[in-house]
Write a protein that holds these residues in place. Structure first.
Motif, PDB file in Angstrom:
ATOM      1  N   VAL A 164       0.753  -1.157   0.275  1.00  0.00           N
ATOM      2  CA  VAL A 164      -0.077   0.205  -0.454  1.00  0.00           C
ATOM      3  C   VAL A 164       0.421   1.249  -0.074  1.00  0.00           C
ATOM      4  N   ARG A 165       0.531   1.822  -0.838  1.00  0.00           N
ATOM      5  CA  ARG A 165       1.367   3.973  -0.711  1.00  0.00           C
ATOM      6  C   ARG A 165       0.568   4.625  -1.283  1.00  0.00           C
ATOM      7  N   ILE A 182       4.741   4.339   2.939  1.00  0.00           N
ATOM      8  CA  ILE A 182       4.508   2.382   2.275  1.00  0.00           C
ATOM      9  C   ILE A 182       4.615   1.723   3.085  1.00  0.00           C
ATOM     10  N   THR A 183       3.080   0.498   2.963  1.00  0.00           N
ATOM     11  CA  THR A 183       3.000  -0.372   3.990  1.00  0.00           C
ATOM     12  C   THR A 183       3.116  -1.538   2.956  1.00  0.00           C
ATOM     13  N   ASP A 184       3.985  -2.760   3.541  1.00  0.00           N
ATOM     14  CA  ASP A 184       3.909  -3.813   2.458  1.00  0.00           C
ATOM     15  C   ASP A 184       3.253  -4.475   3.437  1.00  0.00           C
ATOM     16  N   TYR A 185       2.155  -5.309   3.001  1.00  0.00           N
ATOM     17  CA  TYR A 185       1.419  -7.074   4.248  1.00  0.00           C
ATOM     18  C   TYR A 185       1.078  -7.657   3.459  1.00  0.00           C
ATOM     19  N   THR A 235       7.984   2.939   5.334  1.00  0.00           N
ATOM     20  CA  THR A 235       8.273   4.521   5.612  1.00  0.00           C
ATOM     21  C   THR A 235       7.804   4.308   7.749  1.00  0.00           C
ATOM     22  N   GLY A 236       7.838   5.221   8.045  1.00  0.00           N
ATOM     23  CA  GLY A 236       7.409   5.399   9.215  1.00  0.00           C
ATOM     24  C   GLY A 236       6.913   6.972   9.810  1.00  0.00           C
ATOM     25  N   PHE A 260      -3.602   3.648   8.762  1.00  0.00           N
ATOM     26  CA  PHE A 260      -4.486   4.234   7.002  1.00  0.00           C
ATOM     27  C   PHE A 260      -4.386   4.104   6.984  1.00  0.00           C
ATOM     28  N   HIS A 261      -3.082   3.284   6.663  1.00  0.00           N
ATOM     29  CA  HIS A 261      -3.743   2.446   4.978  1.00  0.00           C
ATOM     30  C   HIS A 261      -4.341   1.461   4.627  1.00  0.00           C
TER      31      HIS A 261
END
Length: 336
Positions: free
Chosen positions: A193-194, A225-228, A247-248, A255-256
């Motif tokens: 997710v970005r 950016i989040t990987d899931y 990212t932090g 939110f994502h």
């Protein structure tokens, strides 16, 4: 007359002067007050009256002090609060899941703030004074977690270690993995997710902030950016999701997931149109499960934090099984 408080001298306290030991335990205690109590015979070391403020303490000793040593602080709202009690000290020490000369890692419970802010009277940053040393003072935060998020929290024990660890976080040389219970099951089962996000409003307390989607180029917007990866699911109503923030950003994971339409269970701020999962606690089901980070003395420090009780109950209720020895990083590329 109230019974005295017993303060055990632990290995982490080391060899220490009596006055310094007491000031670590009670942040409002003055040197004059300590010496006054010594003169009155109110402080005892292993049952013997203390002679002077400079008496040396060693691990294994017990210091006995009167209840009146707990000096409250009065805030502007008129409420009297105690800064740190012996039971608070034990509560904090029980959080420690890794400790060495440079690093302390806590398994933070949900509901306790990491730092102070408007209306926040108890927070871990202040309480860490019990781990202070004469040479370097108290451990310092190297990153933060939301108040309602539990799990791995890293502190540096000296200025050099804190600078090293903080640089590792800022330079994205760490790998952090969170576990969440989400509403519904994300599709596809793994992905990224970005997008751009920005703070909505002007709260000075990070725990009260709210993030919203932002168009590219909006002043103040940041890219996240989040990987899931979906580890397991309970039909279509809930899923166990591993999250790796690249990212932090503030509230990034919460939110994502809400933006995807699979909000984290118990999140009152970031919601979606899906029905709540019945029978679960109303607490946020987001846990910083593990971290891999370069150690100031070399090598990689890898630490895993057990789930908080409300998430253990949720896993049991939903049929999610945690296998002993399971690698929390198995679904992601490891950077550190």
């Amino acid at each position: 007359m109230s019974s005295p408080i017993t303060l055990p001298v632990r290995e982490t306290d080391g060899q220490v002067r009596l006055d310094r030991f007491l000031r670590r335990k009670f942040t409002t205690l003055t040197q004059g007050r300590i010496e006054q109590m010594i003169r009155k015979g109110q402080i005892r070391i292993d049952g013997t009256r203390a002679k002077k403020a400079g008496d040396r303490l060693s691990p294994g000793m017990d210091v006995h002090v009167p209840q009146e040593i707990v000096i409250p602080e009065k805030k502007d709202d008129g409420i009297i609060r105690v800064r740190l009690k012996p039971e608070d000290e034990q509560w904090l020490r029980d959080m420690v899941i890794h400790e060495d000369g440079d690093v302390i890692v806590l398994n933070k419970p949900p509901g306790i703030a990491v730092q102070g802010g408007t209306g926040t009277t108890q927070h871990l940053d202040k309480m860490m004074e019990i781990f202070s040393t004469d040479d370097h003072g108290k451990p310092r935060l190297c990153h933060r977690l939301d108040k309602d998020t539990s799990g791995v929290l890293v502190f540096g024990r000296n200025p050099a270690a804190t600078a090293f660890l903080s640089k590792a976080f800022a330079g994205r040389k760490t790998t952090k993995v969170y576990w969440a219970v989400c509403l519904g099951t994300p599709h596809p089962l793994s992905g990224e997710v970005r997008g751009w996000m920005i703070k909505a409003g002007s709260s000075k307390n990070p725990d009260h902030e709210l993030m919203r989607r932002a168009p590219h180029g909006e002043p103040g917007a940041v890219f996240a950016i989040t990987d899931y990866h979906v580890i397991s699911n309970a039909g279509t109503k809930a899923s166990w999701v591993a999250l790796k923030p690249i990212t932090g950003r503030t509230h990034q994971l919460r939110f994502h997931m809400a933006e995807m339409g699979y909000a984290i269970a118990g999140d009152p701020k970031y919601t979606c149109d899906r029905e709540p999962i019945g029978g679960l606690s109303e607490q946020l089901h987001l846990h910083a499960r593990a971290i891999r980070i370069p150690h100031p003395k070399g090598g990689i420090l890898s630490v895993t934090a057990d789930l908080p009780p409300h998430m253990v109950k949720a896993f049991d209720a939903l049929g999610f099984e945690i296998f002993e020895g399971r690698d929390p990083f198995e679904h992601f590329r490891v950077d550190a």
